[in-house]
Design a protein around this motif. Structure first.
Motif, PDB file in Angstrom:
ATOM      1  N   ILE A   1      18.917  89.304 -19.979  1.00  0.00           N
ATOM      2  CA  ILE A   1      19.249  87.873 -20.091  1.00  0.00           C
ATOM      3  C   ILE A   1      18.465  87.071 -19.062  1.00  0.00           C
ATOM      4  CG2 ILE A   1      21.105  86.180 -19.758  1.00  0.00           C
ATOM      5  CD1 ILE A   1      23.025  88.339 -20.895  1.00  0.00           C
ATOM      6  N   LEU A   2      18.409  87.583 -17.835  1.00  0.00           N
ATOM      7  CA  LEU A   2      17.684  86.882 -16.775  1.00  0.00           C
ATOM      8  C   LEU A   2      16.202  86.740 -17.104  1.00  0.00           C
ATOM      9  CD1 LEU A   2      19.222  88.187 -13.432  1.00  0.00           C
ATOM     10  CD2 LEU A   2      18.819  85.812 -14.044  1.00  0.00           C
ATOM     11  N   GLN A   3      15.600  87.806 -17.562  1.00  0.00           N
ATOM     12  CA  GLN A   3      14.168  87.758 -17.864  1.00  0.00           C
ATOM     13  C   GLN A   3      13.877  86.816 -19.034  1.00  0.00           C
ATOM     14  OE1 GLN A   3      12.273  91.668 -18.037  1.00  0.00           O
ATOM     15  NE2 GLN A   3      13.684  92.423 -16.471  1.00  0.00           N
ATOM     16  N   ALA A   4      14.758  86.816 -20.028  1.00  0.00           N
ATOM     17  CA  ALA A   4      14.574  85.898 -21.166  1.00  0.00           C
ATOM     18  C   ALA A   4      14.716  84.452 -20.706  1.00  0.00           C
ATOM     19  CB  ALA A   4      15.598  86.214 -22.255  1.00  0.00           C
ATOM     20  N   THR A   5      15.700  84.203 -19.832  1.00  0.00           N
ATOM     21  CA  THR A   5      15.925  82.842 -19.323  1.00  0.00           C
ATOM     22  C   THR A   5      14.755  82.382 -18.467  1.00  0.00           C
ATOM     23  OG1 THR A   5      18.315  83.237 -19.319  1.00  0.00           O
ATOM     24  CG2 THR A   5      17.515  81.382 -18.006  1.00  0.00           C
TER      25      THR A   5
ATOM     26  N   LYS B   1       4.446  72.130 -11.495  1.00  0.00           N
ATOM     27  CA  LYS B   1       4.630  72.936 -10.300  1.00  0.00           C
ATOM     28  C   LYS B   1       6.059  73.474 -10.280  1.00  0.00           C
ATOM     29  CE  LYS B   1       3.956  72.785  -5.292  1.00  0.00           C
ATOM     30  NZ  LYS B   1       3.590  71.939  -4.146  1.00  0.00           N
ATOM     31  N   THR B   2       6.208  74.805 -10.212  1.00  0.00           N
ATOM     32  CA  THR B   2       7.527  75.432 -10.210  1.00  0.00           C
ATOM     33  C   THR B   2       7.690  76.246  -8.939  1.00  0.00           C
ATOM     34  OG1 THR B   2       7.471  75.601 -12.624  1.00  0.00           O
ATOM     35  CG2 THR B   2       9.107  76.936 -11.471  1.00  0.00           C
ATOM     36  N   THR B   3       8.544  75.773  -8.039  1.00  0.00           N
ATOM     37  CA  THR B   3       8.752  76.467  -6.765  1.00  0.00           C
ATOM     38  C   THR B   3       9.770  77.593  -6.943  1.00  0.00           C
ATOM     39  OG1 THR B   3      10.570  75.022  -6.078  1.00  0.00           O
ATOM     40  CG2 THR B   3       8.330  74.313  -5.514  1.00  0.00           C
ATOM     41  N   HIS B   4       9.739  78.515  -6.004  1.00  0.00           N
ATOM     42  CA  HIS B   4      10.648  79.668  -6.027  1.00  0.00           C
ATOM     43  C   HIS B   4      12.110  79.202  -5.977  1.00  0.00           C
ATOM     44  CE1 HIS B   4      12.120  83.731  -5.157  1.00  0.00           C
ATOM     45  NE2 HIS B   4      12.845  83.191  -4.184  1.00  0.00           N
ATOM     46  N   VAL B   5      12.423  78.280  -5.071  1.00  0.00           N
ATOM     47  CA  VAL B   5      13.805  77.801  -4.900  1.00  0.00           C
ATOM     48  C   VAL B   5      14.284  77.092  -6.162  1.00  0.00           C
ATOM     49  CG1 VAL B   5      15.293  76.238  -3.597  1.00  0.00           C
ATOM     50  CG2 VAL B   5      13.585  77.620  -2.400  1.00  0.00           C
TER      51      VAL B   5
ATOM     52  N   ARG C   1      27.642  85.474 -13.282  1.00  0.00           N
ATOM     53  CA  ARG C   1      27.198  84.709 -12.107  1.00  0.00           C
ATOM     54  C   ARG C   1      25.956  85.375 -11.532  1.00  0.00           C
ATOM     55  NH1 ARG C   1      31.646  82.806  -7.873  1.00  0.00           N
ATOM     56  NH2 ARG C   1      32.142  81.503  -9.659  1.00  0.00           N
ATOM     57  N   ALA C   2      24.815  84.795 -11.834  1.00  0.00           N
ATOM     58  CA  ALA C   2      23.536  85.371 -11.404  1.00  0.00           C
ATOM     59  C   ALA C   2      23.338  85.143  -9.902  1.00  0.00           C
ATOM     60  CB  ALA C   2      22.393  84.746 -12.185  1.00  0.00           C
ATOM     61  N   GLN C   3      23.113  86.231  -9.166  1.00  0.00           N
ATOM     62  CA  GLN C   3      22.893  86.146  -7.724  1.00  0.00           C
ATOM     63  C   GLN C   3      21.411  85.934  -7.430  1.00  0.00           C
ATOM     64  OE1 GLN C   3      25.459  86.037  -5.650  1.00  0.00           O
ATOM     65  NE2 GLN C   3      26.813  86.313  -7.424  1.00  0.00           N
ATOM     66  N   PRO C   4      21.082  85.186  -6.374  1.00  0.00           N
ATOM     67  CA  PRO C   4      19.668  84.910  -6.045  1.00  0.00           C
ATOM     68  C   PRO C   4      18.810  86.167  -5.936  1.00  0.00           C
ATOM     69  CG  PRO C   4      21.100  83.522  -4.735  1.00  0.00           C
ATOM     70  CD  PRO C   4      21.997  84.462  -5.470  1.00  0.00           C
TER      71      PRO C   4
ATOM     72  N   ASN D   1      17.445  78.226  -8.670  1.00  0.00           N
ATOM     73  CA  ASN D   1      18.560  77.301  -8.925  1.00  0.00           C
ATOM     74  C   ASN D   1      18.699  76.993 -10.408  1.00  0.00           C
ATOM     75  OD1 ASN D   1      19.230  77.123  -6.229  1.00  0.00           O
ATOM     76  ND2 ASN D   1      17.956  75.324  -5.865  1.00  0.00           N
ATOM     77  N   GLU D   2      17.577  76.776 -11.087  1.00  0.00           N
ATOM     78  CA  GLU D   2      17.603  76.435 -12.511  1.00  0.00           C
ATOM     79  C   GLU D   2      18.107  77.621 -13.340  1.00  0.00           C
ATOM     80  OE1 GLU D   2      17.266  73.834 -15.703  1.00  0.00           O
ATOM     81  OE2 GLU D   2      17.215  73.488 -13.529  1.00  0.00           O
ATOM     82  N   ALA D   3      17.678  78.820 -12.992  1.00  0.00           N
ATOM     83  CA  ALA D   3      18.145  80.015 -13.715  1.00  0.00           C
ATOM     84  C   ALA D   3      19.652  80.188 -13.536  1.00  0.00           C
ATOM     85  CB  ALA D   3      17.407  81.249 -13.225  1.00  0.00           C
ATOM     86  N   SER D   4      20.148  79.946 -12.324  1.00  0.00           N
ATOM     87  CA  SER D   4      21.593  80.056 -12.053  1.00  0.00           C
ATOM     88  C   SER D   4      22.387  79.077 -12.906  1.00  0.00           C
ATOM     89  CB  SER D   4      21.881  79.793 -10.576  1.00  0.00           C
ATOM     90  OG  SER D   4      21.234  80.745  -9.769  1.00  0.00           O
TER      91      SER D   4
END
Length: 761
Positions: free
Chosen positions: A694-698, A710-714, A728-731, A718-721
């Protein structure tokens, strides 16, 4: 009456005909006995003089003003001598007289308004007269009037409402001074100022604003002092009721005599001091908001909400107490080990808590969305473990198997809604999905579901809550059932009527991708020839219709009805296929070890262990678990009910059971601590694989939508969460899957800025 040709004579005649009489009336309260035609005579004098030209009109206009101004000056001197106590009464009295004079002077001189003031672009007689009153009477007394009016309002707030009519009248006078284009009229024997039509919106409120300035200061001081005195002398419920009562009275005062333009400002002042500045204190008091929650003082909570909701920013005082209250109640249920272990007790307790909190929000907090959100977050906070999702799935399974038996459609609908209500609060919806798929698959394969209609209703509600993808496997299962019914009907339409070789043979075909089937049930087992012929017959029928497909047989899930002709009652058992095959071997060899039976059946020993236990200990015919009461006898351990491959077993020819039908289906044996831990680890790995997918698809979807940006790591974490609601996806977990996508060449790090990512198209 002879025609008057000079202004001097006109003045004398006007005073004689009308003006002297008006002034006499205002002084003594009685009109002198004049000619009944005095008014018309005075009007005619003005008309005749005005017709002589602009100079005469100017003289008449000035004369009109001088009469009013002289009377205003005398009135001011009279009022100025009054004490503060009588000031407002005197102002009202003299203002009435001035208004009376202006009204009659306007009527006598109205000809000037029609043909002179408009033509010369002068102020109307009414506006001019009101200005004279304002500048030469009211402005001189304005500070004193403001002070005394505010005193009267303070008395009113202290429950002395006798002065209310007086307040209304003096405030009406203040409001009249702000009329942009006034006219004076007489209606129902009452003379008053009104705006000319079309000028209502042009009111600048100069005098109203000045009075409101002083009034708002007095209001602030009164509200602040009242709130401070009450909060230190009353309990929280008493304070709430006191302020609500005051605000109710203030609403009456406001509507009675305060200009609507100032209503919202008055509300803000009162709400700030009575609610906003003391709301936090209500949360700290011994009898405050937390106390009301803990002791279920719902009526007090309702009143507290009624007050605090007037100052929405202060509602956090209630929500900050509401959330821990719900969490505490929920944790008390989960910490009760006796209840939490049994989903049939545990989930109903949570449902009752949810219903209680729903009712609380509805009855006490008017279904305020802020409180709905607080309630849902509180449930989600304490229901954030996999345990809750699994127990909810177990409870749903119980309902579908037997819990809904004997219930009406309305009761079932209500129960399903309660289940969905708790489902909404889960932070681990993915775990529920996995568990629910397993259990639905098991129910439908074994035919243990009360009704497929109930299953479809559950799917529909889950779909509405979490979308089509969430229930895709469940939907496929139901679709397979519908297709299988058609296939079965077609199979039965063949020449053997679905009874090949004289055996009633039913097959359920399912999609491997949708159904959760234990690998153990798919293990190979040797069938006798008459069953092999049945299998072959069905394969020929099915593959002829569905060429290119492959059938995999799950003999471990098969059921068979066996009739025992050797017993007096000719009993019939519902058994598994491995049990039937084992009994066939015992019929042939009488006594065999378990390892030998497994060898004869061409399967692993573990494939038949639980099936063998069912032939002895199924409570359908052996409720007390006695060794000698089983369908088979042997050397196994009666206390532990465990079998070893070296144990010998034989058919119990002396078996008796009063009822004709019974079951020998395998028991669900309690797993050892090691087995349970192994299963738990396996389930955790499965869940993590789902989460990673699910995470990889998102992450891929997000990056594809941001090509060129421009897509920053932070930001990406946050957007994936935000976008993932099944768990509850953890960082750290998101970061790991970002690395996996980089390894798969789906995204890469920006060459110039290593904290940013790019999608690889």
């Amino acid at each position: 009456m002879s025609k008057i040709k000079d202004i001097k004579t006109a003045k004398k005649e006007l005073e004689k005909e009308m003006i002297k009489g008006i002034l006499e009336y205002l002084k003594n309260g009685t009109f002198p006995k004049n000619n009944p035609n005095s008014y018309m005579n005075a009007y005619t004098i003005v008309q005749n003089m005005a017709d002589l030209g602009d100079n005469e009109c100017e003289n008449l206009f000035n004369y009109h003003n001088s009469i009013i101004l002289r009377f205003i000056d005398d009135s001011y001197k009279s009022v100025n001598k009054e004490s503060n106590v009588n000031l407002i009464d005197s102002v009202i009295k003299h203002t009435r007289n001035i208004t009376f004079l202006i009204y009659w002077m306007n009527r006598i001189f109205t000809y000037l308004d029609r043909f002179y003031t408009k033509a010369k672009n002068k102020q109307s007689l009414s506006k001019n007269a009101l200005d004279l009153y304002r500048d030469n009477f009211f402005v001189q007394l304005q500070p004193d009037i403001h002070r005394e009016v505010n005193k009267l309002i303070k008395d009113d707030r202290n429950c002395n409402i006798e002065s209310r009519p007086k307040i209304k009248e003096i405030l009406k006078i203040i409001n009249d001074l702000d009329l942009f284009s006034p006219r004076i009229v007489k209606e129902n024997n009452k003379i008053s100022w009104v705006p000319e039509k079309g000028t209502e919106t042009k009111n600048e409120k100069e005098f109203g604003d000045k009075w409101y300035e002083t009034f708002s200061k007095e209001t602030s001081k009164f509200a602040k002092d009242k709130a401070s005195a009450d909060i230190h002398s009353m309990s929280a419920p008493e304070y709430v009721l006191s302020q609500l009562k005051y605000l109710e009275e203030e609403e009456v005062r406001k509507n009675e005599y305060i200009n609507p333009n100032y209503h919202s400002d008055i509300d803000k002042i009162n709400r700030r001091f009575l609610v906003g500045e003391n709301a936090s204190e209500l949360g700290k008091m011994d009898t405050g908001i937390p106390y009301m929650f803990t002791n279920k003082r719902n009526e007090e909570l309702k009143k507290a909400y009624e007050l605090i909701s007037l100052h929405p920013e202060s509602l956090r005082v209630i929500t900050e107490a509401f959330q821990p209250y719900i969490r505490k109640r929920g944790e008390e249920i989960s910490q009760n080990k006796e209840i939490s272990k049994d989903p049939k007790k545990f989930i109903p307790q949570l449902i009752d808590l949810k219903k209680e909190m729903d009712s609380l929000v509805e009855d006490c907090f008017a279904n305020n969305p802020q409180f709905q959100d607080t309630k849902n977050k509180a449930f989600s906070t304490f229901m954030n473990k996999d345990f809750y999702a699994k127990q909810l799935s177990n409870y749903t399974d119980f309902c579908m198997k037997s819990g809904f038996k004997g219930k009406s459609d309305d009761e079932i609908e209500k129960s399903l809604n309660e289940i969905i209500g708790l489902f909404k609060c889960l932070n681990t919806k993915l775990v529920f999905q996995i568990e629910a798929n397993k259990k639905m698959s098991d129910r439908l394969i074994k035919g243990s579901s009360v009704s497929t209609n109930h299953e479809k209703k559950l799917i529909s509600k889950l779909k509405q809550e979490s979308g089509v993808n969430y229930v895709s496997k469940m939907t496929q299962m139901m679709s397979d059932l519908d297709k299988n019914k058609k296939e079965t009907d077609e199979y039965k339409s063949l020449s053997h009527r679905g009874v090949p070789n004289g055996i009633k043979f039913n097959v359920q075909v399912v999609s491997q991708s949708a159904w959760e089937i234990n690998k153990k049930s798919m293990e190979k087992i040797d069938l006798p020839k008459f069953l092999q012929n049945c299998v072959k017959d069905f394969e020929t029928f099915y593959l002829k219709k569905h060429s290119g497909q492959k059938l995999m047989w799950c003999f471990g899930l098969s059921k068979i009805d066996i009739q025992y002709l050797c017993f007096k009652n000719k009993n019939i058992s519902t058994s598994t296929l491995p049990q039937f095959l084992a009994l066939l071997q015992l019929e042939k060899y009488e006594t065999l070890t378990l390892s030998k039976i497994a060898e004869l059946l061409g399967c692993h020993i573990n494939t038949i262990l639980t099936d063998i236990s069912g032939l002895v200990f199924n409570p359908s015919f052996n409720p007390h678990g006695e060794k000698a009461k089983g369908l088979i006898l042997g050397t196994f351990n009666e206390k532990t009910k465990e079998f070893k491959e070296t144990d010998q077993i034989s058919f119990n020819k002396n078996f008796t059971y009063a009822r004709q039908k019974f079951q020998t289906l395998p028991l669900v044996l309690k797993k050892s601590a090691g087995e349970a831990k192994e299963i738990e680890l396996e389930e955790a790995q499965i869940t993590k694989r789902y989460q990673d997918n699910i995470l990889q698809a998102t992450l891929t979807r997000i990056m594809k939508s941001r090509i060129g940006q421009k897509t920053t790591h932070v930001w990406l974490i946050n957007e994936a969460s935000k976008q993932i609601d099944l768990f509850r996806a953890q960082p750290q977990q998101i970061k790991e899957n970002i690395e996996k996508l980089i390894e798969k060449n789906i995204m890469k790090r920006d060459e110039k800025d290593r904290t940013c990512y790019e999608y690889i198209a």
